[in-house]
Design a protein around this motif. Sequence first.
Motif, PDB file in Angstrom:
ATOM      1  N   GLY A 191     -19.088 -16.798 107.806  1.00 16.60           N
ATOM      2  CA  GLY A 191     -19.396 -15.411 108.139  1.00 16.60           C
ATOM      3  C   GLY A 191     -18.789 -14.461 107.122  1.00 16.60           C
ATOM      4  O   GLY A 191     -19.429 -13.508 106.683  1.00 16.60           O
ATOM      5  N   LEU A 198      -8.049 -13.867 117.525  1.00 20.38           N
ATOM      6  CA  LEU A 198      -7.948 -15.323 117.395  1.00 20.38           C
ATOM      7  C   LEU A 198      -6.632 -15.721 116.744  1.00 20.38           C
ATOM      8  O   LEU A 198      -5.991 -16.699 117.141  1.00 20.38           O
ATOM      9  N   VAL A 252     -21.900 -14.367 113.409  1.00 17.83           N
ATOM     10  CA  VAL A 252     -21.473 -15.771 113.387  1.00 17.83           C
ATOM     11  C   VAL A 252     -19.978 -15.866 113.677  1.00 17.83           C
ATOM     12  O   VAL A 252     -19.544 -16.690 114.484  1.00 17.83           O
ATOM     13  N   THR A 253     -19.180 -15.002 113.051  1.00  9.27           N
ATOM     14  CA  THR A 253     -17.733 -15.096 113.282  1.00  9.27           C
ATOM     15  C   THR A 253     -17.375 -14.663 114.691  1.00  9.27           C
ATOM     16  O   THR A 253     -16.382 -15.109 115.236  1.00  9.27           O
ATOM     17  N   ASP A 254     -18.178 -13.767 115.278  1.00 12.21           N
ATOM     18  CA  ASP A 254     -17.830 -13.275 116.615  1.00 12.21           C
ATOM     19  C   ASP A 254     -18.212 -14.258 117.713  1.00 12.21           C
ATOM     20  O   ASP A 254     -17.576 -14.284 118.757  1.00 12.21           O
ATOM     21  N   THR A 255     -19.280 -15.044 117.504  1.00 15.01           N
ATOM     22  CA  THR A 255     -19.741 -15.897 118.603  1.00 15.01           C
ATOM     23  C   THR A 255     -19.199 -17.321 118.498  1.00 15.01           C
ATOM     24  O   THR A 255     -18.245 -17.673 119.188  1.00 15.01           O
ATOM     25  N   LEU A 256     -19.799 -18.143 117.635  1.00 14.85           N
ATOM     26  CA  LEU A 256     -19.476 -19.565 117.678  1.00 14.85           C
ATOM     27  C   LEU A 256     -18.122 -19.857 117.060  1.00 14.85           C
ATOM     28  O   LEU A 256     -17.412 -20.755 117.516  1.00 14.85           O
ATOM     29  N   SER A 257     -17.718 -19.085 116.036  1.00 16.26           N
ATOM     30  CA  SER A 257     -16.409 -19.323 115.434  1.00 16.26           C
ATOM     31  C   SER A 257     -15.311 -19.100 116.461  1.00 16.26           C
ATOM     32  O   SER A 257     -14.431 -19.952 116.660  1.00 16.26           O
ATOM     33  N   ALA A 258     -15.372 -17.950 117.148  1.00 15.66           N
ATOM     34  CA  ALA A 258     -14.382 -17.654 118.189  1.00 15.66           C
ATOM     35  C   ALA A 258     -14.468 -18.690 119.300  1.00 15.66           C
ATOM     36  O   ALA A 258     -13.448 -19.174 119.794  1.00 15.66           O
ATOM     37  N   ASN A 310     -26.614 -20.030 115.228  1.00 17.56           N
ATOM     38  CA  ASN A 310     -25.479 -20.042 114.305  1.00 17.56           C
ATOM     39  C   ASN A 310     -25.734 -21.003 113.157  1.00 17.56           C
ATOM     40  O   ASN A 310     -25.485 -20.670 111.999  1.00 17.56           O
ATOM     41  N   LEU A 323     -14.754 -11.330 124.381  1.00 12.70           N
ATOM     42  CA  LEU A 323     -15.362 -11.261 123.044  1.00 12.70           C
ATOM     43  C   LEU A 323     -16.873 -11.360 123.142  1.00 12.70           C
ATOM     44  O   LEU A 323     -17.596 -10.616 122.482  1.00 12.70           O
ATOM     45  N   TRP A 324     -17.360 -12.277 123.979  1.00 11.04           N
ATOM     46  CA  TRP A 324     -18.815 -12.476 124.055  1.00 11.04           C
ATOM     47  C   TRP A 324     -19.513 -11.348 124.807  1.00 11.04           C
ATOM     48  O   TRP A 324     -20.709 -11.156 124.663  1.00 11.04           O
ATOM     49  N   VAL A 361     -10.376 -15.495 106.345  1.00 11.58           N
ATOM     50  CA  VAL A 361     -11.522 -14.728 106.841  1.00 11.58           C
ATOM     51  C   VAL A 361     -11.161 -13.248 106.957  1.00 11.58           C
ATOM     52  O   VAL A 361     -11.950 -12.361 106.599  1.00 11.58           O
ATOM     53  N   ALA A 377     -21.623 -11.191 110.496  1.00 10.59           N
ATOM     54  CA  ALA A 377     -20.464 -10.890 111.336  1.00 10.59           C
ATOM     55  C   ALA A 377     -20.657 -11.494 112.722  1.00 10.59           C
ATOM     56  O   ALA A 377     -19.693 -11.908 113.364  1.00 10.59           O
ATOM     57  N   MET A 408     -14.896  -6.969 112.693  1.00  7.93           N
ATOM     58  CA  MET A 408     -14.729  -8.392 112.423  1.00  7.93           C
ATOM     59  C   MET A 408     -13.244  -8.721 112.235  1.00  7.93           C
ATOM     60  O   MET A 408     -12.738  -9.711 112.777  1.00  7.93           O
ATOM     61  N   PRO A 450     -21.685  -8.083 121.341  1.00  7.79           N
ATOM     62  CA  PRO A 450     -23.045  -7.553 121.230  1.00  7.79           C
ATOM     63  C   PRO A 450     -23.126  -6.052 121.473  1.00  7.79           C
ATOM     64  O   PRO A 450     -23.918  -5.371 120.817  1.00  7.79           O
ATOM     65  N   GLY A 473     -16.025 -19.257 110.516  1.00  7.67           N
ATOM     66  CA  GLY A 473     -15.458 -17.946 110.196  1.00  7.67           C
ATOM     67  C   GLY A 473     -15.572 -17.641 108.716  1.00  7.67           C
ATOM     68  O   GLY A 473     -15.987 -16.545 108.321  1.00  7.67           O
ATOM     69  N   THR A 477     -28.760  -9.731 120.898  1.00  9.48           N
ATOM     70  CA  THR A 477     -27.727  -9.417 119.916  1.00  9.48           C
ATOM     71  C   THR A 477     -26.703 -10.530 119.808  1.00  9.48           C
ATOM     72  O   THR A 477     -26.169 -10.777 118.727  1.00  9.48           O
TER      73      THR A 477
END
Lengths: 160, 106, 89
Positions: free
Chosen positions: B23, C43, B42-48, A76, B75-76, C13, B40, C36, B80, B20, A116
Amino acid sequence: MAYLILSSLTLPAFWLLLSGFWDHGLLLAFGALSVVIAAGFGLRMERLEPTCYRPAMLLRIPAYWVWLTGEIVKANIDVVKRIWWPQEHPISPTMQRLHCTQQTLLGKTIYANSITLTPGTVAIEVSDNEILVHALSGAALQDLATGDMDRRVTRLEGAR
Amino acid sequence: MALLLDLLTTLLLAAGVFLGISGGVGVHRFPDFYSRVHAAGVTDTLSAGCILLGLMLQAGLTLISMKLLFILLFLWYTSPVASHALTRAAEHSGLKPVLSEPRDAS
Amino acid sequence: MIFAAAALGILVVMGLALARAFLGPSVYDRILAVNMFGTKTVLLIAVYGFLTERPDFLDIAITYALINFIGIIAVLKFVERLDNGTLPD
């Protein structure tokens, strides 16, 4: 059989934690009914394509998750750098087929999903022993090509 | 102790929102579809993860935290799968990626 | 206060994602942006639950996460059947 044991343990726990009703007879009965229905659907799907579970995998997976979370954080930071400072950290999209050494479908799924899930690399297509990967930068693809993640997933899967 | 937790929550929420927005900006800056998938991601993994972890600290050890953990796991697990299905469909339809070297992709 | 700021940030966002959904040249860009948007909605619902101190909202967030995923897969199955994935837009 392993599937039945696993689902009879996890599904009720899941229902209890989601609903939060622990002492209401009627609701618990409905919960039991939904667990049976969900397990029935799961069994139907298992008959179509049996998964091979190894109990040892459940013991190994927490350590893998910790390692994977670390990788996700690193990836990230890399991608965020490439978004905000494109001059200093230019992107160089690449696409390549990588060899994978997992034997079971479950192992391959875990490997492709891990690729992924780390931003910067996406598994596009999975075949018998190769995965087509698109990477945001050559460096990210190089990291993957060293085969560290591949080895970890194969170890997680339990070598025969 | 409560002050420390509030501070940690603030930090995590700020980090989550920053990731977020990164991303969101990346989705506009990157040149083609395949590289936008990474932004996208980035926003789905670490941001969430940051936002939900920040909320978990506020809830403490309760069923609410458990539900937040479930949301994070969903989500995780699903993000993917969705990205993979999306890129595979794009690849099958013949959408060509912009690659840095003119080397053949297939 | 923190939660209100976080909710505003998430809304920004979502706006960016929505812009990509409108601009996106290919149909896959649009689906990506909608996906997205969906995860950000999850969230937002979670943060809103804390903002209004009504944690029941989390159940809605969980349901939304699942529906979002199934919806994206369903749309993809539909688009894959089309010629070259190009919608007549």
